[in-house]
Enzyme design. Structure first.
Site, PDB file in Angstrom:
ATOM      1  N   ASP A 120       0.760  -1.239   0.000  1.00  0.00           N
ATOM      2  CA  ASP A 120       0.000   0.000   0.000  1.00  0.00           C
ATOM      3  C   ASP A 120       0.799   1.303   0.000  1.00  0.00           C
ATOM      4  O   ASP A 120       0.658   2.126  -0.890  1.00  0.00           O
ATOM      5  CB  ASP A 120      -0.945   0.005   1.196  1.00  0.00           C
ATOM      6  CG  ASP A 120      -1.987  -1.094   1.101  1.00  0.00           C
ATOM      7  OD1 ASP A 120      -1.667  -2.152   0.547  1.00  0.00           O
ATOM      8  OD2 ASP A 120      -3.104  -0.906   1.581  1.00  0.00           O
ATOM      9  N   GLU A 442      -6.331   2.571   8.576  1.00  0.00           N
ATOM     10  CA  GLU A 442      -7.342   1.866   7.792  1.00  0.00           C
ATOM     11  C   GLU A 442      -8.226   1.061   8.738  1.00  0.00           C
ATOM     12  O   GLU A 442      -7.745   0.579   9.762  1.00  0.00           O
ATOM     13  CB  GLU A 442      -6.688   0.915   6.791  1.00  0.00           C
ATOM     14  CG  GLU A 442      -6.055   1.596   5.617  1.00  0.00           C
ATOM     15  CD  GLU A 442      -5.531   0.616   4.579  1.00  0.00           C
ATOM     16  OE1 GLU A 442      -5.202   1.066   3.486  1.00  0.00           O
ATOM     17  OE2 GLU A 442      -5.457  -0.595   4.883  1.00  0.00           O
ATOM     18  N   SER A 468      -9.458   0.327   4.061  1.00  0.00           N
ATOM     19  CA  SER A 468      -8.669  -0.516   3.172  1.00  0.00           C
ATOM     20  C   SER A 468      -9.353  -0.608   1.818  1.00  0.00           C
ATOM     21  O   SER A 468     -10.579  -0.503   1.704  1.00  0.00           O
ATOM     22  CB  SER A 468      -8.544  -1.912   3.781  1.00  0.00           C
ATOM     23  OG  SER A 468      -8.090  -2.840   2.825  1.00  0.00           O
TER      24      SER A 468
END
Length: 553
Positions: A120, A442, A468
């Site tokens: 990410d 998240e 997420s």
């Protein structure tokens, strides 16, 4: 070339001596020095194989006459960091990654760079570094994980998270959950859905900073290694032609990236990261731009968590070139833009074919006429909030319900898993923004719990934190201003009515202005949750989510 500063002239004899201590020959000293920046570690499934990819990149660099050097950076696995204090460090790591690349490259004066990310925050962290340094550069990711198989169905990590909620609701046994646990993640690569890592790798390709195939070729395929080798060769061409990241990342290529974002139904985090990369590149970015592009761009793909397909399905269907070829049919892609391939966007797309119209809907038969993301504004989010509308069930696109207010993710998760959240509720989680978290966590655990319990059809979740890319449902994040800065989300009280209108791009707290002013006068912001270490420094420097949670210059 920058490397002459460490290897040319009598005064650099000590420098050359140190380079020769690495095994560098006199002949190699005459060649360009190429930094190969990667995030290998043994704790992240998306990174555990990156040394193999990096070796292929280095072979390509050598094939084309360069001398490669590995430069590792940190990388957090968001899945492992989820739902505890570790997630506070995930977004914050993006700035550390960019800074560490800058330090290593400036200190050692590389001529060009190959970035090998996965997962990410690593992709945007490296993109920020590429814009800041503006040396000839190219990206090649480690590639996506293959989907798992459970009882004949393709699954991924998001199914395991949702399984926790299903067990809590009595809809799944612990034995069934163990089966998902064992088989959902079959090996290396970034998790198999259109989550944040794969979203960013696909957008890097769409913008033109990576070669075709970067976003979708599975991690375990030999084609990934061939792509890595070709990438190593291509960086030498970029160096010889002096083509730099800011030559490629322009407002026009950003618009191409946003169009692909909308067509794919990417993670909401792409908004946060594209804003940050644009800021570093000096390219104008406004949240209204997301809605403008979404209004004219059809949603063509529904990959997990929005649908049954995974990254390997997109790969077999033709990948990002096939998606862009569909968008091109309605003039939604600029063809004449430069890419790292040495060809224009249009030239890269010339032979692209949509091989599966179920995975990539044709442009005249989209899932929806507008894109996968929406920015909402209103009295609860004056500076904006973001939702992955392609993953919202139709019955939740508009919803009005009573607020259930929590000042942390943990409190909200406990309430969900113990059955305290009822049909129609709007769960509000605040003080989880960039400053309030700190780190803007998240929140896959509470959203997955709601989905697993079947409540995603009737319950919304709103936060100044993040979600997420694996999240589905009416999950609205990045609410700005955040609660810690005194934004309206800090003024919400238990039972207040909140109105969500995703088609109308509105998010409103149905409380009078006079009442809100009285509450604001009485508001007491909580003490910082972390008062020492990196996150304490991060909290003082980080900006709002609507600005990309960047450190302002």
């Amino acid at each position: 070339m920058p490397s002459h500063l460490i290897k040319s002239g009598i005064s650099k004899a000590p420098h050359r001596s140190l380079l020769k201590a690495l095994g560098i020959t006199d002949n190699e000293l005459k060649r360009p020095f190429i930094g190969v920046v990667h995030s290998f570690s043994e704790i992240v499934p998306g990174h555990v194989h990156l040394r193999t990819v990096v070796e292929a990149v280095k072979a390509g660099v050598r094939n084309a006459g360069g001398v490669p050097f590995e430069l590792p950076v940190i990388g957090v696995c968001d899945g492992i960091a989820m739902n505890h204090e570790g997630m506070k460090y995930s977004l914050a790591s993006r700035e550390l990654i960019a800074d560490s690349v800058e330090v290593m490259v400036k200190a050692h004066q590389f001529d060009a760079l190959v970035f090998v990310p996965n997962c990410d925050k690593i992709v945007p962290g490296m993109l920020i570094a590429a814009m800041r340094l503006n040396l000839p550069a190219i990206f090649v990711s480690g590639g996506p994980m293959l989907a798992g198989r459970v009882r004949g169905k393709s699954v991924s990590l998001s199914n395991v998270f949702e399984g926790v909620g299903a067990v809590a609701a009595g809809l799944m046994s612990e034995e069934e959950l163990l089966e998902y646990e064992n088989y959902a993640c079959p090996g290396c690569g970034s998790c198999a859905g259109m989550f944040t890592a794969n979203s960013m790798n696909c957008l890097t390709e769409a913008i033109g900073l990576a070669l075709p195939g970067n976003g979708t070729i599975p991690a375990v395929y030999a084609e990934r290694l061939r792509l890595a080798k070709l990438t190593g060769e291509k960086v030498m061409e970029l160096l010889s032609q002096n083509i730099r990241p800011r030559d490629i990342f322009t407002r026009e290529s950003l618009l191409n990236g946003l169009a692909v974002d909308m067509a794919l139904g990417c993670s909401t985090n792409t908004v946060l990261h594209l804003a940050a990369v644009a800021y570093e590149a000096g390219v104008e970015f406004d949240l209204n731009l997301v809605n403008e592009v979404s209004e004219r761009t059809p949603n063509l793909c529904r990959l997990s968590p929005a649908g049954p397909y995974h990254m390997e399905d997109l790969y077999f269907a033709g990948g990002i070139p096939a998606v862009m070829k569909e968008l091109l049919k309605k003039g939604l892609i600029r063809e004449d833009l430069l890419t790292v391939s040495g060809k224009t966007v249009g030239e890269n797309l010339r032979n692209a074919v949509n091989k599966n119209p179920e995975v990539i809907r044709p442009i005249d038969n989209p899932y929806s006429e507008t894109g996968g993301l929406a920015i909402l504004f209103g009295t609860l989010a004056p500076r904006g909030a973001v939702v992955k509308k392609s993953a919202v069930l139709p019955e939740m696109l508009t919803h009005t319900g009573p607020a259930r207010v929590f000042d942390s993710e943990e409190d909200a998760t406990t309430a969900i898993l113990t059955g305290q959240i009822k049909k129609g509720d709007v769960v509000v989680i605040r003080y989880e923004g960039p400053k309030g978290g700190p780190g803007m966590r998240e929140m896959l655990t509470p959203t997955s719990a709601l989905a697993g319990m079947g409540l995603d059809k009737e319950v919304a979740l709103i936060t100044d934190g993040r979600f997420s890319g694996a999240t589905r449902g009416a999950a609205i994040g990045h609410v700005s201003p955040e609660g810690y800065e005194g934004g309206p989300i800090a003024l919400v009280r238990e039972g207040d009515l909140i109105k969500i209108d995703i088609p109308g791009q509105r998010l409103d707290l149905l409380v009078s202005e006079d009442e809100l002013n009285q509450r604001k006068a009485q508001l007491q912001i909580p003490e910082p949750k972390i008062k020492e270490g990196y996150l304490a420094r991060y909290q003082k420097l980080v900006s709002s989510a609507n600005l990309g949670a960047v450190f302002l210059k």
